[in-house]
Motif scaffolding. Structure first.
Motif, short mmCIF file in Angstrom:
data_model
loop_
_atom_site.label_atom_id
_atom_site.label_comp_id
_atom_site.label_asym_id
_atom_site.label_seq_id
_atom_site.Cartn_x
_atom_site.Cartn_y
_atom_site.Cartn_z
N LEU A 76 0.82 -1.21 0.00
CA LEU A 76 0.00 0.00 0.00
C LEU A 76 0.86 1.26 0.00
O LEU A 76 0.52 2.26 -0.65
N VAL A 77 1.99 1.24 0.73
CA VAL A 77 2.89 2.39 0.74
C VAL A 77 3.48 2.61 -0.65
O VAL A 77 3.60 3.75 -1.13
N ALA A 78 3.84 1.51 -1.33
CA ALA A 78 4.36 1.63 -2.69
C ALA A 78 3.33 2.26 -3.61
O ALA A 78 3.66 3.09 -4.48
N ALA A 79 2.06 1.90 -3.42
CA ALA A 79 1.00 2.52 -4.24
C ALA A 79 0.85 3.99 -3.90
O ALA A 79 0.63 4.83 -4.79
N GLN A 80 0.98 4.33 -2.60
CA GLN A 80 0.90 5.73 -2.19
C GLN A 80 2.00 6.58 -2.84
O GLN A 80 1.79 7.72 -3.24
N GLU A 81 3.21 5.99 -2.91
CA GLU A 81 4.37 6.72 -3.42
C GLU A 81 4.44 6.72 -4.94
O GLU A 81 5.40 7.24 -5.52
N GLY A 82 3.47 6.09 -5.59
CA GLY A 82 3.43 6.09 -7.05
C GLY A 82 4.36 5.08 -7.68
O GLY A 82 4.61 5.16 -8.89
N LEU A 83 4.88 4.13 -6.87
CA LEU A 83 5.79 3.12 -7.42
C LEU A 83 5.05 2.02 -8.16
O LEU A 83 5.66 1.27 -8.92
N LEU A 84 3.77 1.89 -7.91
CA LEU A 84 2.98 0.89 -8.63
C LEU A 84 1.54 1.37 -8.72
O LEU A 84 1.10 2.24 -7.96
N ARG A 85 0.86 0.82 -9.67
CA ARG A 85 -0.58 1.09 -9.83
C ARG A 85 -1.33 -0.18 -9.44
O ARG A 85 -1.04 -1.26 -9.96
N LEU A 86 -2.25 -0.05 -8.51
CA LEU A 86 -2.98 -1.21 -8.02
C LEU A 86 -3.83 -1.82 -9.13
O LEU A 86 -4.65 -1.14 -9.76
N LEU A 87 -3.62 -3.12 -9.36
CA LEU A 87 -4.38 -3.89 -10.34
C LEU A 87 -5.27 -4.90 -9.61
O LEU A 87 -5.09 -5.12 -8.40
N PRO A 88 -6.21 -5.53 -10.30
CA PRO A 88 -7.05 -6.52 -9.62
C PRO A 88 -6.24 -7.60 -8.91
O PRO A 88 -6.67 -8.12 -7.87
N GLU A 89 -5.04 -7.97 -9.45
CA GLU A 89 -4.22 -8.99 -8.79
C GLU A 89 -3.75 -8.50 -7.42
O GLU A 89 -3.70 -9.27 -6.45
N HIS A 90 -3.38 -7.21 -7.33
CA HIS A 90 -2.99 -6.66 -6.04
C HIS A 90 -4.17 -6.67 -5.06
O HIS A 90 -4.02 -7.02 -3.89
N ILE A 91 -5.33 -6.27 -5.55
CA ILE A 91 -6.52 -6.22 -4.68
C ILE A 91 -6.85 -7.62 -4.17
O ILE A 91 -7.19 -7.81 -3.00
N ASP A 92 -6.74 -8.64 -5.07
CA ASP A 92 -7.00 -10.02 -4.64
C ASP A 92 -6.10 -10.41 -3.48
O ASP A 92 -6.56 -10.96 -2.47
N ALA A 93 -4.80 -10.12 -3.62
CA ALA A 93 -3.85 -10.50 -2.57
C ALA A 93 -4.10 -9.73 -1.28
O ALA A 93 -4.04 -10.30 -0.18
N LEU A 94 -4.42 -8.45 -1.37
CA LEU A 94 -4.68 -7.66 -0.17
C LEU A 94 -5.96 -8.11 0.54
O LEU A 94 -6.01 -8.18 1.78
N LEU A 95 -6.98 -8.43 -0.23
CA LEU A 95 -8.21 -8.95 0.38
C LEU A 95 -7.95 -10.29 1.05
O LEU A 95 -8.49 -10.58 2.13
N GLN A 96 -7.14 -11.12 0.41
CA GLN A 96 -6.79 -12.40 1.02
C GLN A 96 -6.03 -12.16 2.33
O GLN A 96 -6.19 -12.90 3.31
N GLY A 97 -5.22 -11.09 2.35
CA GLY A 97 -4.49 -10.75 3.57
C GLY A 97 -5.43 -10.37 4.71
O GLY A 97 -5.21 -10.76 5.87
N THR A 98 -6.50 -9.59 4.43
CA THR A 98 -7.46 -9.24 5.48
C THR A 98 -8.15 -10.49 6.02
O THR A 98 -8.36 -10.61 7.23
N ASP A 99 -8.48 -11.42 5.12
CA ASP A 99 -9.09 -12.68 5.58
C ASP A 99 -8.12 -13.46 6.46
O ASP A 99 -8.51 -14.04 7.48
N MET A 100 -6.83 -13.47 6.08
CA MET A 100 -5.84 -14.23 6.83
C MET A 100 -5.63 -13.63 8.23
O MET A 100 -5.49 -14.36 9.21
N LEU A 101 -5.63 -12.29 8.33
CA LEU A 101 -5.46 -11.66 9.63
C LEU A 101 -6.61 -12.00 10.57
O LEU A 101 -6.40 -12.24 11.77
N LEU A 102 -7.82 -12.05 10.03
CA LEU A 102 -8.96 -12.42 10.86
C LEU A 102 -8.87 -13.88 11.27
O LEU A 102 -9.22 -14.25 12.40
N ARG A 103 -8.35 -14.71 10.38
CA ARG A 103 -8.19 -16.13 10.70
C ARG A 103 -7.13 -16.32 11.79
O ARG A 103 -7.29 -17.14 12.69
N ILE A 104 -6.04 -15.56 11.71
CA ILE A 104 -4.98 -15.64 12.71
C ILE A 104 -5.51 -15.26 14.09
O ILE A 104 -5.08 -15.78 15.12
N ALA A 105 -6.49 -14.32 14.11
CA ALA A 105 -7.02 -13.84 15.38
C ALA A 105 -7.89 -14.85 16.10
O ALA A 105 -8.21 -14.68 17.27
#
Length: 741
Positions: A76-105
């Motif tokens: 997300l910081v890289a996207a903020q700094e303009g180093l990358l443009r978020l694509l659906p593949e990035h969104i998929d991985a980030l959404l999977q990360g939110t699911d994983m954090l809830l699972r870890i909890a």
């Protein structure tokens, strides 16, 4: 458990609560970023949420959580700094990360979670390493502007939101609403007391005028004692009037203020159950996005009316039907991107969920801009499944054809998948909506999409109802579940196939007695017009004759004592404004009772005026496993004025005999579960049923079978192969006489 373990457990609970809250922020923000990758406010909000989760995981000691949150934050910081443009593949991985954090909890995350975390963090790092730079790099944002963007993404909580939140059980809320409703009803009793004080004031004024007349008459009298008594009585009366007037003013002020306070208490108690509609939509936008991706479609969910206030129970019960309709819209409504391009539509499909309030009802619309429904396909499916002939289908309107989609098992889908096609499960959706005293309609435009229109009460605790009199008692019909109310002239009632009907707007409607349906004594009136309440099931409308309309009222629904169990035809109880108890009717149960009453055959007439109720017909129970024989015997007996109930075998008949009163039993011999001989034997052994006349009607015409039946206790034996209409009726006449007692 040691104090350290207790402390760790409480910290884990706190982390789980924070993970759930931050997941909602991340899911909502990431869905926005998928459509608008350069949205600085949402980038800042998502980065801060990931950063907060990283810090919280580190405090709790969840190193795996730190690993996932850190990888998400880097992306997300890289996207903020303009180093990358978020694509659906990035969104998929980030959404999977939110699911994983809830699972870890979760306390028991599972043994395979470590491997999943490694795969996910590797994927995030790969996406970061092979980042595609943004075409328009995000400009450097000064600290002040970044803070402002963050504030835009996550607005400061209002004073109301910052207020302390107190967790209270649903049972206590229900009890509070019950008490506030009763207090409101009790305070209504102030009105009769106020009226009595006014009457007393008028009586005192009349007495004062009488004393004035007496005083004038006594002025010329020579009796000073009489004059003194009259003057003293007059002075005492004036003093009483002044005290009464002062007390009445205080009482009226108390009654007005008290009424306002109890009404406010009641309104506040009801409002405490209400939540914004958006609270019931958590995860729906994410679900639609993920489902669309799995089907190769681009779909977004737009929501209008998120702040519409809805009862928490309604929100909970709406989750399943809403999820089903939204999934159907994606699976069977929205087309593939290539097909949408050829049709001149945007590649991204749109599903709209709109919520609004209207006349005390929650109105929902779920629509999509997809392909709509192929009515010709529906016609073919109806004919193939033999619901109707091709000639009948050709004459059906669009609404009649769409109604087939709500029948159990009716589907237009050619294959069974995890996501059902349009039609699968719509009967369940309709059942759930009707269970909440609501209704659902389907409209569509071929090639432009479908729209489901749902109406249901804003709260299940309060019901707007039509109060009627049945059997001298007050009953309430929920307004959302009745078609209409009307007054029917007795001359408009017609007889058709042994039943009463009337015509309404070119539709003939069956007429039934509500008192017979509820098994209570009907009180007849002398009016020419009969009050009628119309209720409708899928196929037809039924008119229920009641004794009087008592008006509309807003009722606080109170459940009946749990020890009573589910009472047939009754949804709960309530109190009218004057404290009169009223039973709220369950219209779905009533429709089932209507079907059973029509199956039993005998219906009370509702068109006789005044006088005594006609003599009750004698009741006959027909027990036979052959549908043809049952119906033949039932219609023959009905034609002679008998009431007829039917049972499909000996066990069913035995249960009916123990539950209700009958004047005659007619039974077959060869039946499943319990044959006729066993049934007759049980009847003769039962002290209550021992004297019940029994007729055996059997295909077996051998002397041995006849002897077995009569020895078991039958009073009459008739062979099916030889009996004719008059033979059966003469036998019944011989055993119990005519149909009327």
């Amino acid at each position: 458990m040691t104090p350290d373990q207790m402390r760790d457990a409480s910290l884990l609970d706190l982390f789980r609560m924070e993970a759930e809250a931050q997941k909602q922020v991340l899911d909502a923000g990431l869905l926005v970023l998928e459509r608008d990758p350069g949205n600085a406010g949402q980038l800042e909000a998502c980065m801060r949420a990931a950063h907060s989760l990283k810090g919280a995981a580190r405090i709790v000691g969840l190193e795996r959580g730190v690993q996932v949150a850190h990888a998400m934050e880097d992306l997300l910081v890289a996207a903020q700094e303009g180093l990358l443009r978020l694509l659906p593949e990035h969104i998929d991985a980030l959404l999977q990360g939110t699911d994983m954090l809830l699972r870890i909890a979760q306390p028991q995350a599972g043994s395979g979670v470590d491997a999943c975390i490694d795969d996910l963090t590797d994927r995030l790092q790969v996406l970061l390493g092979f980042a595609v730079p943004a075409l328009c790099p995000a400009p450097d944002v000064p600290a002040g502007e970044a803070s402002q963007a963050a504030a835009t993404a996550r607005p400061e909580p209002s004073s109301e939101e910052r207020a302390r939140v107190l967790r209270v059980s649903a049972e206590r809320f229900d009890h509070l609403i019950d008490l506030s409703g009763k207090s409101l009803v009790e305070f209504q009793r102030m009105k009769p007391l106020s009226d009595s004080l006014l009457r007393l004031k008028r009586q005192q004024e009349s007495l004062r005028r009488t004393l004035e007349s007496l005083r004038e008459q006594s002025l010329g009298s020579a009796e000073p004692l009489l004059q003194a008594l009259v003057n003293e009585s007059r002075n005492q009366l004036v003093e009483c009037q002044q005290q009464l007037q002062a007390h009445q003013a205080l009482f009226d002020d108390f009654a007005w203020r008290g009424g306002q306070r109890t009404q406010q208490l009641h309104d506040l108690a009801l409002a405490s159950r209400m939540r914004p509609f958006s609270d019931g939509l958590t995860g729906q936008a994410r679900m639609l996005r993920d489902l669309g991706r799995s089907l190769g479609k681009q779909v977004r969910l737009d929501i209008e009316g998120e702040n519409t206030q809805v009862d928490r129970d309604v929100l909970e019960q709406l989750e399943a039907p809403l999820t089903h309709l939204l999934r159907n819209a994606v699976d069977h409504g929205v087309e593939q991107p290539s097909l949408r391009r050829r049709k001149g539509k945007p590649e991204e499909g749109r599903v709209l969920l709109r919520a609004d309030q209207h006349a005390g009802m929650l109105v929902l619309e779920i629509s999509d801009d997809g392909t709509g429904i192929d009515l010709e396909h529906v016609r073919q499916a109806v004919v193939q499944r033999r619901f109707a002939s091709a000639e009948q289908v050709a004459q059906m309107s669009e609404d009649e054809l769409l109604a087939f989609l709500f029948l159990p098992g009716f589907s237009l889908s050619q294959e069974v998948t995890e996501v059902s096609g349009r039609g699968v499960g719509l009967d369940v959706v309709q059942h759930e909506i009707r269970r909440m005293r609501g209704n659902v309609r389907l409209q569509q435009v071929p090639g432009e999409g479908c729209r489901f229109h749902i109406e249901l009460p804003l709260t299940l605790s309060v019901v707007r109802a039509l109060v009627v009199s049945i059997g001298g008692e007050a009953y309430a019909f929920p307004l959302a579940q009745i078609e209409r109310m009307l007054r029917l002239r007795r001359s408009d009632i017609v007889q058709l196939e042994g039943r009463q009907h009337f015509w309404l707007e070119d539709e003939h409607i069956g007429l039934l007695s509500a008192a017979q349906l509820l098994q209570c004594t009907e009180k007849k009136g002398d009016e020419d017009n009969i009050p009628i309440v119309l209720i409708r099931d899928r196929e037809r409308c039924h008119g229920l004759a009641v004794e009087a309309f008592l008006g509309e009222s807003t009722l606080v629904l109170m459940p009946l004592d749990a020890r009573l169990g589910k009472i047939r035809d009754i949804a709960g109880g309530a109190l009218l404004h004057d404290g009169t108890p009223v039973l709220v009717l369950d219209v779905d149960d009533l429709l089932s009772s209507v079907g059973k009453l029509l199956g039993d055959g005998y219906l009370d007439k509702v068109d006789h005026v005044g006088g005594e109720r006609p003599a009750a017909s004698k009741r006959v129970l027909v027990v036979d496993d052959s549908l043809t024989v049952r119906e033949l015997e039932r219609k023959l007996l009905l034609s002679r004025g008998y009431q007829v109930a039917v049972a499909v075998d000996g066990m069913d008949g035995w249960n009916a005999l123990r539950a209700e009163h009958f004047d005659l039993l007619i039974t077959d011999i060869d039946m499943p579960r319990m044959d006729g001989i066993e049934l007759v034997t049980l009847v003769r052994q039962d002290p209550r049923l021992r004297s019940l006349p029994v007729m055996v009607v059997s295909y077996k015409d051998r002397e041995e079978d006849r002897r077995r039946g009569l020895e078991a206790g039958a009073d009459y034996y008739l062979a099916k192969a030889s009996f004719h209409d008059e033979a059966l009726l003469e036998a019944v006449q011989t055993l119990i006489g005519g149909g009327q007692e």
